[in-house]
Design an enzyme around this catalytic site. Structure first.
Site, short mmCIF file in Angstrom:
data_model
loop_
_atom_site.label_atom_id
_atom_site.label_comp_id
_atom_site.label_asym_id
_atom_site.label_seq_id
_atom_site.Cartn_x
_atom_site.Cartn_y
_atom_site.Cartn_z
N LYS A 1 19.03 12.13 45.18
CA LYS A 1 18.70 13.16 46.18
C LYS A 1 17.95 14.32 45.53
CE LYS A 1 22.21 16.17 44.80
NZ LYS A 1 22.03 17.43 44.09
N ASP B 1 29.21 16.20 46.25
CA ASP B 1 27.94 15.61 46.69
C ASP B 1 28.11 14.22 47.30
OD1 ASP B 1 26.31 17.73 46.06
OD2 ASP B 1 25.68 16.94 44.12
O1 C5P Z 1 32.74 18.51 43.38
P1 C5P Z 1 32.11 18.38 42.05
O2 C5P Z 1 32.91 17.54 41.10
O3 C5P Z 1 30.68 17.99 42.09
O4 C5P Z 1 32.09 19.86 41.47
C1 C5P Z 1 31.95 20.13 40.09
C2 C5P Z 1 32.13 21.61 39.88
O5 C5P Z 1 31.00 22.32 40.40
C3 C5P Z 1 33.32 22.22 40.58
O6 C5P Z 1 34.48 22.09 39.81
C4 C5P Z 1 32.89 23.66 40.72
O7 C5P Z 1 33.02 24.35 39.49
C5 C5P Z 1 31.40 23.54 40.99
N1 C5P Z 1 31.08 23.52 42.42
C6 C5P Z 1 31.21 24.70 43.15
N2 C5P Z 1 30.92 24.68 44.48
C7 C5P Z 1 30.46 23.57 45.09
C8 C5P Z 1 30.32 22.37 44.36
C9 C5P Z 1 30.63 22.37 43.03
O8 C5P Z 1 31.60 25.73 42.62
N3 C5P Z 1 30.17 23.61 46.39
#
Ligand code: C5P
Length: 286
Positions: free
Chosen positions: A11, A137
């Site tokens: 993406k 994501d």
């Molecule tokens: O959900 P994911 O594993 O992709 O998120 C990784 C990190 O990115 C989270 O632990 C957080 O620190 C940050 N994040 C965030 N806000 C989001 C997505 C991700 O702060 N909407």
């Protein structure tokens, strides 16, 4: 049917507005996201009960239960109260740590493939809920190819707007750790005012017009953490004679074009002059 093969697309975040930190440690977002035809391929073969196996052509990725595709398979079995076995073969083309959503896409594709292969009847909303627990994501890859993502990523509004654009991708050998990028963002002054989504959508008929309004609130933080990435972005901008954008928390950069030829021209020039990996992709149409 005991085997399914599916493409798992990458993406691009065409826009990424960070609205602010949330009490759960995530950040509230509004992002216009497009799937592109740079894809991994996943083959899932039914296996004897309780057996999980993963083959992957990228030695850098874990092949144990920490891999998102196996976590997705287990989450689906747990939710269904079943113990189906699975063998997954993952052919990687989407670079990791690039902001292209490769791992999340693989998890989403696995959820929907196994829902079919195992004859489960989970709705898309149920798969989205399982996917959101695996990564912010993941839900956007259960929709598409063009959508607006809100919340921390779990609220996805699919758009039916036809978009016929190509993208030159710049894929440096740099890895942005998403949590570190968000943490740095919290220390920076707030980003400038951004155009409303409606205005951005109105530009998507013309790549050069679109590039004047696309934005990514994570860019300043990613560039702060990786000064080489800021330099590369400036060098690519100079070669393109026009702006480029970061996707997600990086480190991939992109510029949109109306046609693939123009995208190939910039990709070729960047690869030759800056000695960095590039690719060309199309935004996936509805
Ligand atoms: O959900 P994911 O594993 O992709 O998120 C990784 C990190 O990115 C989270 O632990 C957080 O620190 C940050 N994040 C965030 N806000 C989001 C997505 C991700 O702060 N909407």
């Amino acid at each position: 049917m005991d085997q399914i093969t599916r493409e798992s697309p990458a993406k691009l975040n065409l826009t990424l507005r960070v609205l602010g930190p949330r009490p759960d440690g995530f950040h509230a977002l509004e992002s216009l996201v497009a799937h592109i035809n740079l894809c991994d391929t996943i083959t899932a073969t039914a296996h004897e009960d309780g057996c999980y196996a993963l083959q992957c052509d990228d030695p850098a990725l874990p092949r144990d239960g920490t891999n998102l595709v196996l976590r997705a398979a287990k989450a689906l079995n747990n939710a269904a109260g079943t113990n189906h076995g699975i063998e997954l073969v993952l052919r990687k083309r989407i670079p990791a740590g690039a902001g292209l959503g490769g791992g999340s896409s693989n998890a989403a594709t696995t959820l929907s493939m196994l829902n079919e292969l195992w004859g489960l009847q989970f709705s898309r909303a149920q798969l989205v809920a399982l996917g959101a627990a695996l990564g912010s994501d993941v839900p956007l890859f259960l929709h598409g190819p063009l959508s607006v993502v809100r919340g921390r990523g779990e609220i996805v509004e699919e758009l039916s707007l036809p978009v016929r654009l190509a993208a030159a991708l710049v894929l440096p050998d740099l890895c942005c750790a998403t949590p570190a990028v968000y943490a740095r963002l919290d220390q920076l002054p707030p980003p400038p005012p951004r155009p409303p989504l409606r205005e951005v959508l109105d530009t998507l008929g013309s790549a050069s017009h679109a590039m004047t309004v696309l934005f990514n609130d994570l860019e300043a933080a990613a560039f702060d953490l990786l000064p080489q990435l800021r330099t590369l972005s400036e060098q690519v901008t100079a070669l393109a004679g026009a702006p480029v954008r970061l996707t997600g928390s990086g480190a991939a950069l992109f510029r949109l074009f109306d046609d693939e030829q123009s995208a190939l021209r910039l990709a070729g020039e960047v690869a030759a002059r800056l000695n960095v990996r590039t690719a060309v992709a199309r935004l996936a149409g509805p």
